[in-house]
Design an enzyme around this catalytic site. Structure first.
Site, PDB file in Angstrom:
ATOM      1  CB  ALA A  82      -0.180  -0.663   1.136  1.00 13.63           C
ATOM      2  CG  ASN A  86       3.006 -10.438   1.626  1.00 15.59           C
ATOM      3  OD1 ASN A  86       2.819 -10.830   0.482  1.00 15.59           O
ATOM      4  ND2 ASN A  86       2.122 -10.631   2.584  1.00 15.59           N
ATOM      5  CD  GLN A 113       6.753  -6.254   3.105  1.00 19.13           C
ATOM      6  OE1 GLN A 113       7.844  -6.003   3.613  1.00 19.13           O
ATOM      7  NE2 GLN A 113       5.631  -6.262   3.806  1.00 19.13           N
ATOM      8  CB  SER A 151       2.334   0.529   3.827  1.00 22.24           C
ATOM      9  OG  SER A 151       1.901   0.521   5.165  1.00 22.24           O
ATOM     10  CG  HIS A 194       2.063  -0.392   9.022  1.00 21.57           C
ATOM     11  ND1 HIS A 194       2.257  -1.666   9.499  1.00 21.57           N
ATOM     12  CD2 HIS A 194       1.260  -0.514   7.947  1.00 21.57           C
ATOM     13  CE1 HIS A 194       1.600  -2.528   8.742  1.00 21.57           C
ATOM     14  NE2 HIS A 194       0.985  -1.846   7.796  1.00 21.57           N
ATOM     15  CB  THR A 236     -12.044  15.773   7.182  1.00 23.55           C
ATOM     16  OG1 THR A 236     -13.359  16.334   7.120  1.00 23.55           O
ATOM     17  CG2 THR A 236     -11.105  16.755   7.857  1.00 23.55           C
ATOM     18  CB  CYS A 249      -3.571 -10.088   5.265  1.00 18.54           C
ATOM     19  SG  CYS A 249      -3.004  -8.376   5.435  1.00 18.54           S
TER      20      CYS A 249
END
Length: 379
Positions: A69, A150, A180, A198, A200, A236, A323
């Protein structure tokens, strides 16, 4: 182990892990290769893109796979800023955005000479809609607002924000950080221009994300070098990871309402118990907030001390957004909400999952009570 930090990240779903390992072994070819194995690998990734689009009720060519994200937020915000700067260089965001949005806007201001306004929030963490309306100008090109905060879980009225945009300056692009919200509350992309997601956070792979970009929005790419992702993200393709996003999303959306009601019951129990403990203040608003997040303060106690005391009992919580977890000051979100400094400096965040049990939250509450009795208050 009692894990109460699902906002930070989630454990990998065993089904995702098993499928991912199989893909790594069997479909390792470059998706842009012209031979059969490359074509098969590309086909799997494109099937995932199509399924993700179907579940989000958008078109396949509007789904861009990213590394997460944070990249999706950067790609959307900078991509829009650079593409539409001929219209103007004014951007509006909120004072409580995730760092990948907030710091991106700061960089556009400080390095690229964009004009950025940070709309304020009330004591519940909800943005001031009247102020937002007053900030929109003829040269405004982008508004970026997260759906669910968050840190405290406040839910922003994004449909009302879009209505204000349409009434004030319809040319303004609207970006929403849906990280979230996905898999927890309904996500509607019909009225936004770009949105970030995201994997995860919904029991998927780390390093896996999606940017939604509607067909009418053009971006200047951040990564040049190849034809991948409609020429917007050279390099890639991480095909196995991108392929797994569809299954991750499907599993996250299963029995969504049932999961929500269950988590809401856990949240209500913990909130009620915390309200009965002396020196605890709950920072998460009771209304218009996600039940998956609960932020509270143990006034007079250092949150790191409580965090590590809980850790010794194999209970895991957070003190603030991961973060910015290495900073010792009051979080930017709580400061913007006008939370008293003593309260803000002692904030703890817990977050729930449908895998969280009532026995686990009961144990957490009892352990917290014991810790608060033992730990000496910081004078």
């Amino acid at each position: 182990m009692i894990y109460l930090d699902y906002v930070s990240t989630t454990p990998l779903n065993p089904q995702i892990n098993q499928s991912y390992q199989s893909l790594l072994n069997d479909y390792f070819a470059n998706a842009d290769s012209l031979y059969n194995l490359g074509i098969q690998t590309s086909s799997l990734m494109e099937k995932s893109r199509s399924l993700v689009a179907q579940m989000l009720k958008v078109k396949s060519n509007e789904i861009i796979f990213t590394s997460g994200a944070s990249e999706a937020n950067n790609m959307a915000i900078k991509g829009i800023a650079f593409q539409y700067q001929n219209r103007g260089k004014h951007i509006i965001t909120s004072s409580i955005e995730h760092s990948s949005v907030y710091n991106t806007c700061l960089q556009l201001r400080d390095v690229f000479d964009f004009d950025v306004d940070f709309v304020s929030v009330d004591k519940y963490g909800h943005i001031d809609l009247d102020e937002l309306r007053s900030l929109i100008r003829d040269d405004t090109i982008l508004i970026a607002i997260m759906h669910v905060n968050n840190e405290v879980g406040s839910i922003q009225p994004i449909r009302q924000i879009k209505k204000i945009i349409d009434e004030t300056n319809p040319k303004v692009k609207f970006h929403v950080d849906h990280v979230q919200a996905l898999g927890k509350i309904p996500v509607d992309l019909s009225f936004v221009d770009t949105a970030s997601f995201s994997a995860h956070k919904i029991y998927g792979l780390k390093g896996s994300g999606v940017l939604y970009k509607n067909e009418s929005t053009t971006l200047v790419p951040l990564i040049n070098g190849g034809q991948q992702e409609n020429n917007l993200r050279g390099g890639t393709s991480n095909t196995a990871t991108h392929t797994m996003f569809a299954k991750t999303l499907r599993l996250a959306l299963e029995n969504n309402e049932k999961k929500y009601q269950y988590v809401q019951s856990l949240n209500s129990y913990v909130r009620n118990e915390l309200n009965q403990i002396e020196d605890i203040v709950i920072n998460t608003p009771i209304n218009q907030s996600s039940p998956y997040i609960l932020n509270f303060s143990c006034i007079g106690y250092k949150p790191e001390v409580i965090l590590h005391a809980l850790e010794e009992k194999d209970i895991y919580v957070s003190t603030k957004s991961t973060c910015s977890s290495h900073k010792n000051d009051i979080s930017r979100t709580l400061k913007a909400m006008g939370v008293d400094e003593k309260i803000g400096q002692s904030a703890i965040r817990i977050s729930f999952s449908d895998m969280t049990t009532m026995n686990e939250v009961e144990t957490f509450i009892n352990t917290l009570k014991e810790i608060l009795k033992k730990v000496k208050k910081q004078r």
